[in-house]
Scaffold this active site. Sequence first.
Site, PDB file in Angstrom:
ATOM      1  N   GLU A 195      -7.236   1.779  -2.789  1.00  0.00           N
ATOM      2  CA  GLU A 195      -5.802   1.841  -3.067  1.00  0.00           C
ATOM      3  C   GLU A 195      -5.249   0.440  -3.351  1.00  0.00           C
ATOM      4  OE1 GLU A 195      -3.896   4.525  -0.414  1.00  0.00           O
ATOM      5  OE2 GLU A 195      -1.949   3.576  -0.648  1.00  0.00           O
TER       6      GLU A 195
ATOM      7  N   GLN B  38      -7.920  14.677   4.157  1.00  0.00           N
ATOM      8  CA  GLN B  38      -7.306  13.897   3.072  1.00  0.00           C
ATOM      9  C   GLN B  38      -8.225  13.690   1.868  1.00  0.00           C
ATOM     10  OE1 GLN B  38      -6.522   9.405   3.483  1.00  0.00           O
ATOM     11  NE2 GLN B  38      -4.483  10.260   3.459  1.00  0.00           N
TER      12      GLN B  38
ATOM     13  N   ARG C 267      -2.635  10.639   6.413  1.00  0.00           N
ATOM     14  CA  ARG C 267      -2.727   9.241   6.869  1.00  0.00           C
ATOM     15  C   ARG C 267      -2.291   8.277   5.775  1.00  0.00           C
ATOM     16  NH1 ARG C 267      -6.480   4.991   6.401  1.00  0.00           N
ATOM     17  NH2 ARG C 267      -8.096   6.247   5.403  1.00  0.00           N
TER      18      ARG C 267
ATOM     19  N   ARG D  59      -0.900   9.321  -0.441  1.00  0.00           N
ATOM     20  CA  ARG D  59      -2.152   9.793  -1.044  1.00  0.00           C
ATOM     21  C   ARG D  59      -2.131  11.269  -1.384  1.00  0.00           C
ATOM     22  NH1 ARG D  59      -6.441   6.407   2.693  1.00  0.00           N
ATOM     23  NH2 ARG D  59      -6.051   4.458   1.606  1.00  0.00           N
TER      24      ARG D  59
ATOM     25  N   HIS E 157      -8.552  11.330  -1.132  1.00  0.00           N
ATOM     26  CA  HIS E 157      -8.042  10.077  -1.683  1.00  0.00           C
ATOM     27  C   HIS E 157      -7.897  10.298  -3.184  1.00  0.00           C
ATOM     28  CE1 HIS E 157      -7.770   5.870  -2.796  1.00  0.00           C
ATOM     29  NE2 HIS E 157      -7.760   5.526  -1.520  1.00  0.00           N
TER      30      HIS E 157
ATOM     31  N   PHE F 147       0.864  -1.182   0.000  1.00  0.00           N
ATOM     32  CA  PHE F 147       0.000   0.000   0.000  1.00  0.00           C
ATOM     33  C   PHE F 147       0.902   1.233   0.000  1.00  0.00           C
ATOM     34  CE2 PHE F 147      -4.595   0.946   1.223  1.00  0.00           C
ATOM     35  CZ  PHE F 147      -5.134  -0.053   0.443  1.00  0.00           C
TER      36      PHE F 147
ATOM     37  N   HIS G  57     -11.862  11.997   1.639  1.00  0.00           N
ATOM     38  CA  HIS G  57     -11.866  10.638   2.166  1.00  0.00           C
ATOM     39  C   HIS G  57     -11.737  10.538   3.676  1.00  0.00           C
ATOM     40  CE1 HIS G  57     -11.294   6.352   1.905  1.00  0.00           C
ATOM     41  NE2 HIS G  57     -10.102   6.408   2.469  1.00  0.00           N
TER      42      HIS G  57
ATOM     43  N   LEU H 117     -15.357   5.356  -3.566  1.00  0.00           N
ATOM     44  CA  LEU H 117     -13.939   5.014  -3.519  1.00  0.00           C
ATOM     45  C   LEU H 117     -13.533   3.901  -4.476  1.00  0.00           C
ATOM     46  CD1 LEU H 117     -11.486   5.930  -1.729  1.00  0.00           C
ATOM     47  CD2 LEU H 117     -11.694   3.690  -0.668  1.00  0.00           C
TER      48      LEU H 117
HETATM   49  C1  LIG Z   1     -14.749   3.468   1.073  1.00  0.00           C
HETATM   50  C2  LIG Z   1     -13.743   3.510   2.167  1.00  0.00           C
HETATM   51  C3  LIG Z   1     -12.742   2.544   2.213  1.00  0.00           C
HETATM   52  C4  LIG Z   1     -11.792   2.584   3.243  1.00  0.00           C
HETATM   53  N1  LIG Z   1     -10.816   1.610   3.285  1.00  0.00           N
HETATM   54  C5  LIG Z   1      -9.930   1.604   4.308  1.00  0.00           C
HETATM   55  C6  LIG Z   1      -8.943   0.576   4.416  1.00  0.00           C
HETATM   56  O1  LIG Z   1      -8.889  -0.349   3.607  1.00  0.00           O
HETATM   57  N2  LIG Z   1      -8.066   0.622   5.441  1.00  0.00           N
HETATM   58  C7  LIG Z   1      -8.096   1.608   6.381  1.00  0.00           C
HETATM   59  O2  LIG Z   1      -7.279   1.594   7.290  1.00  0.00           O
HETATM   60  N3  LIG Z   1      -9.041   2.592   6.312  1.00  0.00           N
HETATM   61  C8  LIG Z   1      -9.953   2.608   5.315  1.00  0.00           C
HETATM   62  N4  LIG Z   1     -10.910   3.597   5.263  1.00  0.00           N
HETATM   63  C9  LIG Z   1     -11.035   4.527   6.376  1.00  0.00           C
HETATM   64  C10 LIG Z   1     -11.726   3.826   7.542  1.00  0.00           C
HETATM   65  O3  LIG Z   1     -12.698   2.932   7.066  1.00  0.00           O
HETATM   66  C11 LIG Z   1     -12.407   4.821   8.498  1.00  0.00           C
HETATM   67  O4  LIG Z   1     -11.523   5.838   8.827  1.00  0.00           O
HETATM   68  C12 LIG Z   1     -12.813   4.082   9.757  1.00  0.00           C
HETATM   69  O5  LIG Z   1     -13.616   2.972   9.460  1.00  0.00           O
HETATM   70  C13 LIG Z   1     -13.530   4.979  10.755  1.00  0.00           C
HETATM   71  O6  LIG Z   1     -13.945   4.171  11.821  1.00  0.00           O
HETATM   72  P1  LIG Z   1     -14.552   4.780  13.149  1.00  0.00           P
HETATM   73  O7  LIG Z   1     -14.780   3.636  14.069  1.00  0.00           O
HETATM   74  O8  LIG Z   1     -13.714   5.916  13.597  1.00  0.00           O
HETATM   75  O9  LIG Z   1     -15.936   5.385  12.675  1.00  0.00           O
HETATM   76  P2  LIG Z   1     -17.138   4.751  11.820  1.00  0.00           P
HETATM   77  O10 LIG Z   1     -16.903   3.373  11.373  1.00  0.00           O
HETATM   78  O11 LIG Z   1     -17.480   5.747  10.809  1.00  0.00           O
HETATM   79  O12 LIG Z   1     -18.300   4.722  12.835  1.00  0.00           O
HETATM   80  C14 LIG Z   1     -18.901   5.908  13.280  1.00  0.00           C
HETATM   81  C15 LIG Z   1     -20.092   5.529  14.111  1.00  0.00           C
HETATM   82  O13 LIG Z   1     -20.562   6.683  14.782  1.00  0.00           O
HETATM   83  C16 LIG Z   1     -21.959   6.765  14.623  1.00  0.00           C
HETATM   84  N5  LIG Z   1     -22.354   8.167  14.776  1.00  0.00           N
HETATM   85  C17 LIG Z   1     -21.906   9.246  14.108  1.00  0.00           C
HETATM   86  N6  LIG Z   1     -22.500  10.367  14.586  1.00  0.00           N
HETATM   87  C18 LIG Z   1     -23.332   9.965  15.570  1.00  0.00           C
HETATM   88  C19 LIG Z   1     -24.235  10.638  16.429  1.00  0.00           C
HETATM   89  N7  LIG Z   1     -24.411  11.965  16.387  1.00  0.00           N
HETATM   90  N8  LIG Z   1     -24.958   9.905  17.306  1.00  0.00           N
HETATM   91  C20 LIG Z   1     -24.823   8.558  17.370  1.00  0.00           C
HETATM   92  N9  LIG Z   1     -23.983   7.873  16.591  1.00  0.00           N
HETATM   93  C21 LIG Z   1     -23.247   8.571  15.698  1.00  0.00           C
HETATM   94  C22 LIG Z   1     -22.231   6.166  13.268  1.00  0.00           C
HETATM   95  O14 LIG Z   1     -23.560   5.781  13.117  1.00  0.00           O
HETATM   96  C23 LIG Z   1     -21.256   4.988  13.311  1.00  0.00           C
HETATM   97  O15 LIG Z   1     -21.844   3.926  14.027  1.00  0.00           O
HETATM   98  C24 LIG Z   1     -11.850   3.588   4.216  1.00  0.00           C
HETATM   99  C25 LIG Z   1     -12.855   4.550   4.164  1.00  0.00           C
HETATM  100  C26 LIG Z   1     -13.793   4.517   3.150  1.00  0.00           C
HETATM  101  C27 LIG Z   1     -14.837   5.568   3.096  1.00  0.00           C
END
Ligand SMILES: Cc1cc2nc3c(=O)[nH]c(=O)nc-3n(C[C@H](O)[C@H](O)[C@H](O)COP(=O)(O)OP(=O)(O)OC[C@H]3O[C@@H](n4cnc5c(N)ncnc54)[C@H](O)[C@@H]3O)c2cc1C
Length: 573
Positions: free
Chosen positions: A254, A235, A385, A285, A237, A122, A350, A251
């Site tokens: 990568e 960021q 990142r 990125r 992407h 990556f 992203h 997306l």
């Molecule tokens: C398409 C895509 C592919 C990706 N691929 C990768 C990868 O391969 N490797 C990598 O390392 N990263 C990747 N990323 C980045 C990574 O997926 C995210 O940064 C990460 O999953 C964020 O996780 P989190 O637990 O912080 O939040 P999230 O998984 O976004 O969870 C947020 C939670 O908070 C809740 N929430 C938000 N606001 C409120 C509120 N006001 N009240 C109650 N609940 C709320 C939501 O409902 C959700 O349950 C990717 C991102 C995308 C978009």
Amino acid sequence: MSDKFETHEHDVLVIGAGGAGLRAAIEALAQGVTVGVVSKSLLGKAHTVMAEGGIAAAMANVDTKDDWRTHFRDTMRGGKMLNNWRMAQLHAQEAPERVRELEQWGALFDRTEDGNILQRAFGGHTYKRLCHVGDRTGLEMIRTLQDRGVHMGFDVYMECTIVRLLTAGERCVGAIGYWREQGRFVIFKAKSVVIATGGIGKAWPITSNSWEYTGDGMALAYEAGAELMDLEFVQFHPTGMVWPPGVQGILVTEAVRGEGGILRNKKGERFMEKYDPKRMELSTRDVVARSIYTEVKEGRGTEHGGAYLDISHKPAEYVKKKLPSMYHQFKELADVDITKVPMEVGPTLHYVMGGIRVDAETTRSTLPGLFAAGEAAAGLHGANRLGGNSLSDLLVFGRRAGLAAAKHAKEVSAPTIEPTQIDAAEKYALAPFQRHNGENPYAIHRDLQATMQSLVGIFRTHEDVQKALVELGRLHERWTHTSVEGSRMFNPGWHLALDLRSMLTISEAVARSALVREESRGAHSRIDFPELSAEWGAKNNIVRHDASGAMTLRQDPKPEPPPELKQILAEEK
Ligand SMILES: Cc1cc2nc3c(=O)[nH]c(=O)nc-3n(C[C@H](O)[C@H](O)[C@H](O)COP(=O)(O)OP(=O)(O)OC[C@H]3O[C@@H](n4cnc5c(N)ncnc54)[C@H](O)[C@@H]3O)c2cc1C
């Protein structure tokens, strides 16, 4: 305490059911405290489920020379040394153990021939480091964590949006939200609160992010008095879909480049030779996104304003096996067979590197009782990142958040909540129903997105960001006049009116931070200050509100790594 609302009480309340929130909840439960998990969407649908390429962890299963030191150095170099060094160290050291643990809990990773977890290349990672499940790694992660957490016994409140944190004195003691379906309010009392709500992508129109990404957690923490940090680092992407218009921004992982995908402009030139001849498509990125942007701007873009990304030189069966989601995504959404022809791709918003300021060991925010992990928190990724470092971030700091939140909960007494706070939150949330013929929240959202895209995008200038701040002020004023029609029963216009407050607050923090940082570093590119500045490289931007509620910005010195880590950073690789 107001008894007119449904009320729940837990030792630890986790807001967010993505990777960070679920991992925090599991760890807190393991410490013997009670845990509630609140999620805006359905359980299993958090943004993490969309993650594709993999989890970065120096397991050395494929490249045996890999170790935590190299991962630490790659992360710091990728983040242009603005990272919190201690977070980067803990992350690199603990990620392999967190991945092994995930496997023990049932995650089925792709395998090497001798049965170890397979790892892929990556951008910005020296060695093949991303543990993956095809291009559906996030799904496997969420499934595994969810099964584990439900089995261990956390209480889940899904389709429930938190609108305010509750405080008592200088301490966070819970939250108030509403059920999205019914519009009824619900109060959560807690000794510790963990924010794991993800990022703010929906403030830009072209984004890979889901509808949940409205910056709520950061805004909730800010409003309750916590500090935010380094929000100028947003960021883009390099590879989102650019065509057809309805799918713009989705997306293109990568992993396509990790598996050998090649970028070309409309003249067929492999243009990364010009921008980063050493790392080519596997450059970081920020560099690849700016390269594509520049090619398009200088007239060498594709028919729909992007670049070509080609993986068709690999055997079709291999592409379908390693990139099944990409194959189906292009086939179904764009009628393009990526095993035969190139994809058209362009930058898409992203990820946000900035967020809630936290302590590296405990993820404690500057507000007692409030912790933050995952994309909502700042520090680990510095100015940019590396791909794969988010999923490992969720596991490492999600666990640490759960541990520290449980410990805190055992040390403090049960909270009491002032009814006036609940009344104020109710009044605030219902205000759009009291106004008539006011501003339409959808129109404000559209104008916010246009502002952020054109004035606080990939390249920035003082003049543009200054204009953005003026426009954000106007949008905020318009927001105070939003009105919504209908009832509180599943009313998307009302939901957006409330989400807008978070988006406007965090967008302002992004713009203010971007305006003062007079240098180009990682994802923050200032046309008027194109170089790195040693002075700015030693500072973090800190945002908080003052006693009158106005947003303030200051710079704090960035913590310096100890000599033994400086030595690792200085080593050539
Ligand atoms: C398409 C895509 C592919 C990706 N691929 C990768 C990868 O391969 N490797 C990598 O390392 N990263 C990747 N990323 C980045 C990574 O997926 C995210 O940064 C990460 O999953 C964020 O996780 P989190 O637990 O912080 O939040 P999230 O998984 O976004 O969870 C947020 C939670 O908070 C809740 N929430 C938000 N606001 C409120 C509120 N006001 N009240 C109650 N609940 C709320 C939501 O409902 C959700 O349950 C990717 C991102 C995308 C978009």
